[in-house]
Structures are given as structure tokens and as C-alpha cells.
Scaffold this motif. Structure first.
Motif, short mmCIF file in Angstrom:
data_model
loop_
_atom_site.label_atom_id
_atom_site.label_comp_id
_atom_site.label_asym_id
_atom_site.label_seq_id
_atom_site.Cartn_x
_atom_site.Cartn_y
_atom_site.Cartn_z
N GLY A 105 0.83 -1.19 0.00
CA GLY A 105 0.00 0.00 0.00
C GLY A 105 0.87 1.24 0.00
N SER A 108 1.77 0.88 3.76
CA SER A 108 2.08 -0.37 4.44
C SER A 108 2.59 -1.44 3.49
CB SER A 108 0.82 -0.90 5.12
OG SER A 108 -0.07 -1.40 4.16
N ILE A 110 2.14 -5.67 3.28
CA ILE A 110 1.38 -6.77 3.86
C ILE A 110 2.09 -8.07 3.47
CG2 ILE A 110 -0.88 -7.89 4.00
CD1 ILE A 110 -1.11 -4.99 4.78
N VAL A 122 -1.16 -12.83 8.79
CA VAL A 122 -0.77 -11.64 8.03
C VAL A 122 0.05 -10.72 8.93
CG1 VAL A 122 -1.69 -9.48 7.12
CG2 VAL A 122 -2.58 -11.65 6.29
N LYS A 124 1.24 -6.93 9.00
CA LYS A 124 1.10 -5.62 8.36
C LYS A 124 2.17 -4.69 8.92
CE LYS A 124 -2.09 -1.83 7.38
NZ LYS A 124 -3.49 -1.39 7.29
N PRO A 177 -10.49 -9.08 10.91
CA PRO A 177 -9.51 -10.13 11.26
C PRO A 177 -9.27 -10.12 12.77
CG PRO A 177 -8.68 -8.72 9.48
CD PRO A 177 -9.91 -8.07 10.01
N MET A 189 -2.03 -10.46 12.40
CA MET A 189 -3.47 -10.74 12.48
C MET A 189 -3.78 -12.02 11.70
SD MET A 189 -4.92 -7.90 9.79
CE MET A 189 -3.58 -6.81 9.33
N THR A 190 -5.00 -12.51 11.84
CA THR A 190 -5.35 -13.71 11.09
C THR A 190 -5.44 -13.40 9.60
OG1 THR A 190 -7.67 -13.24 11.64
CG2 THR A 190 -6.59 -14.99 12.90
N LEU A 191 -5.09 -14.40 8.81
CA LEU A 191 -5.19 -14.27 7.36
C LEU A 191 -6.64 -14.56 6.96
CD1 LEU A 191 -3.92 -14.21 4.43
CD2 LEU A 191 -3.60 -16.66 4.70
N ILE A 192 -7.23 -13.65 6.25
CA ILE A 192 -8.60 -13.86 5.78
C ILE A 192 -8.52 -14.43 4.36
CG2 ILE A 192 -10.82 -12.75 5.30
CD1 ILE A 192 -10.03 -12.57 8.25
N PRO A 196 -10.26 -9.01 -1.92
CA PRO A 196 -10.91 -7.71 -1.77
C PRO A 196 -12.04 -7.56 -2.79
CG PRO A 196 -8.56 -7.46 -2.26
CD PRO A 196 -8.87 -8.91 -2.35
N PHE A 233 -11.06 -1.89 -1.65
CA PHE A 233 -9.79 -2.54 -1.29
C PHE A 233 -9.80 -2.99 0.17
CE2 PHE A 233 -8.78 0.51 -4.63
CZ PHE A 233 -8.06 -0.27 -5.51
N ASN A 234 -10.60 -2.30 0.97
CA ASN A 234 -10.60 -2.56 2.41
C ASN A 234 -11.77 -3.42 2.86
OD1 ASN A 234 -8.26 -1.15 2.73
ND2 ASN A 234 -9.30 0.81 3.05
N ILE A 256 -11.20 -4.42 6.83
CA ILE A 256 -9.80 -4.29 7.29
C ILE A 256 -9.37 -2.82 7.21
CG2 ILE A 256 -9.10 -6.62 6.58
CD1 ILE A 256 -7.80 -5.31 4.08
N ASP A 257 -8.14 -2.56 7.68
CA ASP A 257 -7.49 -1.24 7.50
C ASP A 257 -8.11 -0.13 8.36
OD1 ASP A 257 -5.69 0.53 6.52
OD2 ASP A 257 -6.35 0.44 4.43
P1 ADP Z 1 -3.14 -0.36 3.38
O1 ADP Z 1 -3.17 0.51 4.60
O2 ADP Z 1 -1.81 -0.34 2.72
O3 ADP Z 1 -4.28 -0.10 2.46
P2 ADP Z 1 -4.54 -2.82 4.13
O4 ADP Z 1 -4.67 -3.19 5.58
O5 ADP Z 1 -5.74 -2.24 3.48
O6 ADP Z 1 -3.27 -1.85 3.98
O7 ADP Z 1 -4.06 -4.09 3.34
C1 ADP Z 1 -3.71 -4.03 1.95
C2 ADP Z 1 -4.19 -5.26 1.22
O8 ADP Z 1 -3.64 -6.44 1.81
C3 ADP Z 1 -5.69 -5.44 1.29
O9 ADP Z 1 -6.36 -4.79 0.26
C4 ADP Z 1 -5.85 -6.95 1.21
O10 ADP Z 1 -5.82 -7.36 -0.13
C5 ADP Z 1 -4.60 -7.48 1.89
N1 ADP Z 1 -4.84 -7.81 3.32
C6 ADP Z 1 -4.63 -7.02 4.38
N2 ADP Z 1 -4.94 -7.64 5.54
C7 ADP Z 1 -5.36 -8.88 5.21
C8 ADP Z 1 -5.81 -10.02 5.97
N3 ADP Z 1 -5.88 -10.01 7.29
N4 ADP Z 1 -6.15 -11.14 5.28
C9 ADP Z 1 -6.08 -11.16 3.93
N5 ADP Z 1 -5.67 -10.13 3.17
C10 ADP Z 1 -5.30 -8.99 3.79
#
Ligand code: ADP
Ligand code: MG
Length: 400
Positions: A105, A108, A110, A122, A124, A177, A189-192, A196, A233-234, A256-257
Motif C-alpha cells: 500500500g 504499508s 502486507i 498476516v 502488516k 480479522p 493478524m489472522t489471514l482472511i 478484496p 480494497f478494504n 480491514i485497515d
Molecule cells: P493499506 O493501509 O496499505 O491499504 P490494508 O490493511 O488495506 O493496507 O491491506 C492491503 C491489502 O492487503 C488489502 O487490500 C488486502 O488485499 C490485503 N490484506 C490485508 N490484511 C489482510 C488479511 N488479514 N487477510 C487477507 N488479506 C489482507
């Protein structure tokens, strides 16, 4: 910035001590003087041992020598902070190996990681302050204060805030998550297992998914919160199989996010609320050709529901966790600045319709095709993973 854990296994216990000393020294010094590093590290081998470690750390880029300084000193790099955080996660058994990067991102990285049982999670890594603060004069003035603008401090704030919200939301039963651990600028955190919404080209019943997302916005509002970046995306869309022949699958949105979440009492709450709603409306209209016949929801109505039926207000949670008003302000200014500068560069989700259709599902490939995909996991923990032949086993030998 790419996380490269390969140097981890070469670090000695002394190196880790010295790296930690540089981190500690950074709390009060932009450039940490070498004598201070020696003093904090207090190695048995004395100054020469410290110097040996300093060279080793500088060689792999975990600390950097500041030559322009009046005195000899070092500062921690992003890589150094990454290592310290991973080291903590590894010693607490939350992370054993680091796999591929699944998302990059603006703010971030990931990564997929695994613990020593092979369970994937995951990681982050927050990376604030990658851009310079130039767009908004007030921000520039505000952030002139060194501490407020330091990337290390801001990235840590983002992680602390996100972790606190994820915990509070999870406790209230929100679909998010599960937060596992936080260290410095990182969260585990847990992987989902769900893509998106951005990657979903069609859904059987857009109206019901739309209703569910709006309900989620309203439920957050009732708890005193606005997500603030409620976009495709979130929101991850999980497919669950059912026993119902007519509806063999249900779609569950997972949110998420959270670093940018704001209170329903925020001075710009209405703008943030409307923007979240608008984002979903626009996406559903473009992607699924669905437009709701019901207007709204409107901020003024949502505002009346805050705290209703005795629900717990979550906007106070982060403050209660020790996240002060000053920290909140520092982070907010930085995030707003980041947003402003990315809009300037045309990175917002606000592209024209044609552009969006073209980009559609391709964008993910760009990230997914990242070069670190081929490398396989890099092990950082101190156990032995079964079937780990061929893996780089990285040992942390400081006894923690
Ligand atoms: P950013 O702040 O950079 O937008 P995000 O938390 O939105 O970060 O994560 C970016 C991408 O990573 C998400 O769009 C998703 O595709 C993937 N992602 C983030 N967290 C998870 C999770 N716990 N499980 C699966 N995919 C995740
Ligand atoms: Mg995001």
C-alpha cells in the motif's frame, strides 16, 4: 520498501543488543551518538564488541552512519525497525517464517507469515512518512516539530491505533480479522481467505451485499465510529457454502485497515461518513450496475443512533488504551497529508469509469507477481519447521 529477512540468521546476540540500543537511543536522539550506544548496550566485550556489532549492522543496512552529523552517530533504518519487530514476534512465537508480500500500500507492506505450527497469518508493516510533508502548509508547520514527523513514531502510532480498533471491533463481534500481536510499527493478524471486493467482477445479488455494507457503516456509527476508508480494497468478500440449494453460497464482507478511523464526534465526521457511503454507492453502480432506490443513509440520522440501546462506544477505546489526544492529532495530520499528496499524484480510487474497467482485475496481478513470491518462506524463528528442507533456517541465538 521490501522486507528482506535473510540477514537475520547472521546476527549474533550482541548484534541484537546493539540494534536494540540504537532503537532506545533514538527515543531522545535523532542521531544516536556512538558512546551512548556503547553505554546502553553494555556488552561484555566492551567498546570493541560494540563497534564490531555496529559494523555488522551497518553493513546489512539495519542502521546507518550519519556522516553529516557534528558527532559520530547512527540512526535506525526501516529495515532495522522491521528486524526488531520481527524478532519480538518470533520470540513470542507469533511468527516463525516470513513468506511472500501480498500487498504494497501507500502506507504499508502486507506479508504472509506463519507460526511454527505452519498456521498462516498476516503481518502488516506500517510505513508512514515515506512521502515528504509538503502539500499542506499547516501540516508542514505542524510537523516541523521533529518528533511529530518522524517516520518511526508515526508508523508506530498507526500500528497501535489499528491494533486497538481491531481488538475493540472484534470484541463487539464486527467482521474483522483477529488481532494477534503488535510490536512497534507492525501488527500480526489472522489471514482472511477472501479477495478484496475490488477483485469481484459480479455477485448474484448486489442488492443484498449493498444492504449488508450499508448496515455495517450504520453499525459502526452506532458504536461511535466511521471507518474513513470504506472502499473496495478494504472490504474482503468471503464466500461461505450453505446447505440451501437455492442459495448455495453466501457472501460475507470482512472489514480491514483501521488507522484512519474517526469518531462520530469528529469535526469533519459528516464529510467522512458521506464519503464512505458514496464510495460504496459509486462502486456498486460502476461494477455491479446497481443503484439503490433508497436515498442515504444520512449522517444526521446515523448521529442520532450513537450509543443507542446501550451499545458500547468504541471511539473512546483507543484513547483509553493510552493513545493520547496528541498522538491522535499527530497521526491524523500525517494521514491527511499522505492522502492529499496521493490524490495529487492521481492515486486515489477516484479514477474515471473507463479507466476503472480497464484496470479491473489486472491491478492485483501487479502486486501478486511480486518478485518475492518465488523465494518461498524465510524462516526467522528458532524452531525447526517440518518439511523445511531447502528453507533458509534463520536462528535467533540470543536465548529469548
Ligand atoms: P493499506 O493501509 O496499505 O491499504 P490494508 O490493511 O488495506 O493496507 O491491506 C492491503 C491489502 O492487503 C488489502 O487490500 C488486502 O488485499 C490485503 N490484506 C490485508 N490484511 C489482510 C488479511 N488479514 N487477510 C487477507 N488479506 C489482507
Ligand atoms: Mg487498505
Amino acid at each position: 520498501m521490501k522486507l528482506d529477512t535473510r540477514a537475520m540468521r547472521h546476527l549474533t546476540a550482541e548484534d541484537w543488543r546493539v540494534l536494540t540500543a540504537v532503537e532506545m537511543g533514538s527515543k531522545n536522539h535523532e542521531i544516536v551518538p556512538t558512546p551512548l550506544i556503547e553505554k546502553i548496550a553494555r556488552l561484555k566485550g566492551g567498546a570493541s564488541g560494540v563497534h564490531k556489532s555496529i559494523s555488522a549492522l551497518a553493513k546489512v543496512g539495519l542502521i546507518a552512519r550519519m556522516k553529516e552529523a557534528k558527532y559520530d552517530g547512527y540512526r535506525l533504518s526501516y529495515g532495522g525497525l522491521d528486524y526488531l519487530a520481527l524478532h519480538t514476534h518470533a520470540s513470542r512465537k507469533h511468527v516463525y517464517s516470513v513468506g511472500s508480500r501480498i500487498g504494497v500500500g501507500k502506507e504499508s507492506d502486507i506479508m504472509i507469515v506463519a507460526d511454527d505450527t505452519g498456521t498462516q497469518k498476516v503481518l502488516k508493516i506500517h510505513r508512514l512518512g515515506r512521502i515528504s510533508f509538503r502539500t499542506v502548509k499547516t501540516n508542514r508547520d505542524y510537523l516541523r516539530n521533529r518528533q511529530s514527523a518522524s517516520w518511526m513514531y508515526l508508523s508506530r502510532l498507526a500500528a497501535i491505533k489499528e491494533y486497538a480498533f481491531m481488538q475493540a471491533l472484534r470484541e463487539e463481534g464486527f467482521p474483522v480479522p483477529e488481532p494477534i500481536a503488535q510490536s512497534r510499527h507492525t501488527i500480526v493478524m489472522t489471514l482472511i481467505d477472501a479477495p478484496p471486493m475490488r477483485q469481484i467482477s459480479s455477485v448474484p445479488d448486489p442488492a443484498s451485499l449493498y444492504a449488508e455494507l450499508i448496515a455495517l457503516i450504520l453499525r459502526l456509527a452506532k458504536h461511535g465510529l466511521i471507518h474513513g476508508d470504506f472502499n473496495e480494497f478494504n472490504i474482503l468478500i468471503r464466500e461461505d457454502k450453505t446447505d440451501d440449494d437455492e442459495n448455495p453460497i453466501t457472501l460475507t464482507p470482512i472489514l480491514i485497515d483501521f488507522p484512519q478511523m474517526v469518531s462520530m464526534d469528529h469535526q469533519n465526521a459528516e464529510m467522512y461518513f458521506d464519503r464512505d457511503v458514496e464510495c460504496i454507492k459509486r462502486f456498486f453502480s460502476r461494477r455491479f450496475h446497481f443503484t439503490s432506490t433508497t436515498p442515504g443513509p444520512f449522517f444526521r440520522d446515523a448521529k442520532k443512533t450513537v450509543g443507542r440501546d446501550g451499545v458500547r462506544r468504541l471511539d473512546a477505546v483507543v484513547e483509553a488504551s493510552g493513545f493520547t489526544k496528541k498522538m491522535a492529532k499527530d497521526l491524523e495530520v500525517a494521514l491527511r497529508e499522505q492522502e492529499a499528496s496521493s490524490e495529487k499524484r492521481g492515486e486515489s480510487g477516484d479514477e474515471s469509469e473507463e479507466e476503472e474497467e480497464e484496470e479491473d482485475l489486472e491491478e492485483e496481478d501487479e502486486n501478486d507477481g511480486d518478485e518475492d513470491d518465488d523465494e518461498g518462506p524465510q524462516v526467522i524463528g528458532d524452531g525447526v519447521l517440518e518439511n523445511s528442507a531447502g528453507l533458509n533456517k534463520l536462528t535467533i541465538n540470543d536465548g529469548t
